[in-house]
Write a protein that holds these residues in place. Structure first.
Motif, PDB file in Angstrom:
ATOM      1  N   UNK A  80       0.845  -1.195   0.000  1.00  0.00           N
ATOM      2  CA  UNK A  80       0.000   0.000   0.000  1.00  0.00           C
ATOM      3  C   UNK A  80       0.880   1.245   0.000  1.00  0.00           C
ATOM      4  N   UNK A  81       0.712   2.062  -1.043  1.00  0.00           N
ATOM      5  CA  UNK A  81       1.518   3.262  -1.247  1.00  0.00           C
ATOM      6  C   UNK A  81       0.624   4.501  -1.338  1.00  0.00           C
ATOM      7  N   UNK A  82       1.273   5.657  -1.240  1.00  0.00           N
ATOM      8  CA  UNK A  82       0.602   6.932  -1.470  1.00  0.00           C
ATOM      9  C   UNK A  82       1.529   7.833  -2.279  1.00  0.00           C
ATOM     10  N   UNK A  83       0.930   8.630  -3.156  1.00  0.00           N
ATOM     11  CA  UNK A  83       1.666   9.641  -3.909  1.00  0.00           C
ATOM     12  C   UNK A  83       0.807  10.904  -3.943  1.00  0.00           C
ATOM     13  N   UNK A  84       1.465  12.049  -4.067  1.00  0.00           N
ATOM     14  CA  UNK A  84       0.759  13.331  -3.991  1.00  0.00           C
ATOM     15  C   UNK A  84       1.098  14.194  -5.204  1.00  0.00           C
ATOM     16  N   UNK A  85       0.087  14.943  -5.657  1.00  0.00           N
ATOM     17  CA  UNK A  85       0.272  15.901  -6.748  1.00  0.00           C
ATOM     18  C   UNK A  85      -0.617  17.106  -6.479  1.00  0.00           C
ATOM     19  N   UNK A  86      -0.332  18.213  -7.157  1.00  0.00           N
ATOM     20  CA  UNK A  86      -1.197  19.372  -7.065  1.00  0.00           C
ATOM     21  C   UNK A  86      -2.363  19.206  -8.034  1.00  0.00           C
ATOM     22  N   UNK A  87      -3.547  19.572  -7.582  1.00  0.00           N
ATOM     23  CA  UNK A  87      -4.742  19.529  -8.422  1.00  0.00           C
ATOM     24  C   UNK A  87      -4.743  20.738  -9.348  1.00  0.00           C
ATOM     25  N   UNK A  88      -5.028  20.500 -10.635  1.00  0.00           N
ATOM     26  CA  UNK A  88      -5.028  21.565 -11.622  1.00  0.00           C
ATOM     27  C   UNK A  88      -6.414  21.702 -12.245  1.00  0.00           C
ATOM     28  N   UNK A  89      -6.766  22.908 -12.599  1.00  0.00           N
ATOM     29  CA  UNK A  89      -8.062  23.179 -13.226  1.00  0.00           C
ATOM     30  C   UNK A  89      -7.897  23.110 -14.740  1.00  0.00           C
ATOM     31  N   UNK A  90      -7.466  21.936 -15.211  1.00  0.00           N
ATOM     32  CA  UNK A  90      -7.266  21.710 -16.646  1.00  0.00           C
ATOM     33  C   UNK A  90      -7.441  20.225 -16.903  1.00  0.00           C
TER      34      UNK A  90
END
Length: 327
Positions: A97-107
């Motif tokens: 079980x892993x997690x990764x993060x990104x910024x949410x973009x309005x595109x």
């Protein structure tokens, strides 16, 4: 994609959803060995496919299995199952079980570059089996997968997961595992919330909602995952408690919340209950009643492989029913 409390987060006039997807094969069952997480724009009652969520060979597994996505409106954290090992020749059932993060973009790109995946919780070999990498038949393998995040009304961050009991090493030893985030931001293993040793091998895609002051825990399982002698259908099952740590009581006295009709026992699976009590699912095999038909070319043409129509539940204490018009 949801808020920490589980409500769908609005995005570009609709919502972002995640699901497993795979290339078309003559045998739909091949999908288990090649599945990857994709994301979709749900808008106007339709799902628009946006593409694979992670770059190829980005995650530590040979493929990806289920998880969940949580956002604060700026960042998105995707909890997921990395299955197998990157570069392996024959697919194994190693599950991490892993997690990764990104910024949410309005595109339409939706996300910035993802952070390096981090393993957020591991089986301890004492409460949860850490031996689940062998090959085997679907429904019989041991589990450590399907992370489902929830923040309770009391502010507890928990990660639920499908697991196998290390204490009850039965051929059918499924449990719903739990880890709680501590003051340092780490998830710490807790005792299982529900165990089915001697009853069922897989309590899949566990998730939690709060409704009318109670906690409701839901999971999916298939008829063939029950121990011999137990005649129970493929369906959505659930339990209720006054708080996260129970004690848990099976909904409706037996746990079954909804099932496929007897004439269509394979038509839907992998249900997910939202806080408004609407229920999403996955179209599996429709139009066939005989399990053996799925193994034949004509039966394989009945594979759906897409989102199912939504249902609506009603919850009243320990009782769960379909809303009027959804029978």
């Amino acid at each position: 994609m949801a808020t920490a409390e589980g409500s769908p987060f609005p995005w570009r006039g609709g919502e972002l959803w995640f699901a497993l997807a795979a290339p078309v094969h003559d045998d739909p069952e091949v999908r288990h060995g090649v599945a990857r997480i994709h994301h979709f724009h749900r808008i106007g009652g339709r799902f628009e496919h946006l593409g694979a969520t992670f770059p190829m060979d980005f995650t530590p597994g040979s493929r990806e299995w289920s998880g969940c996505a949580v956002t604060d409106g700026q960042d998105v954290t995707l909890y997921f199952t990395a299955t197998g090992a990157r570069g392996e020749v024959a697919p194994s059932f190693l599950q991490r079980i892993f997690a990764a993060t990104a910024q949410l973009q309005d595109s339409v790109e939706a996300f910035s570059d993802w952070s390096e995946p981090v393993e957020v919780v591991r089986p301890d070999g004492v409460v949860y089996m850490d031996e689940h990498e062998a090959t085997g038949r679907i429904g019989e393998i041991k589990a450590f997968r399907d992370p489902g995040f929830c923040r309770t009304s009391t502010g507890v961050d928990c990660l639920l997961f499908t697991a196998s009991s290390a204490e009850g090493r039965d051929s059918h030893n499924g449990v719903i595992g739990c880890a709680v985030r501590d003051g340092e931001g780490m998830f710490r293993i807790q005792a299982p919330l529900v165990e089915a040793v001697g009853t069922n091998n897989e309590l899949e895609r566990p998730h939690l909602i709060e409704h009318a002051g109670r906690c409701y825990l839901f999971w999916s399982t298939q008829a063939f995952a029950f121990a011999p002698g137990i005649d129970a259908p493929t369906g959505l099952y659930g339990a209720v408690a006054d708080d996260l740590f129970g004690p848990w009581r099976l909904l409706n006295g037996h746990g079954l919340v909804l099932a496929n009709p007897e004439t269509e026992p394979f038509q839907c699976y992998s249900w997910w209950v939202l806080p408004d009590l609407s229920v999403g699912g996955f179209v599996d095999y429709w139009g066939i009643k005989d399990a053996l038909a799925r193994e034949k070319p004509e039966g394989r043409r009945h594979f759906g492989g897409t989102f199912a129509p939504f249902l609506q539940l009603q919850l009243d204490g320990d009782v769960a029913t379909l809303a009027d018009g959804y029978a």
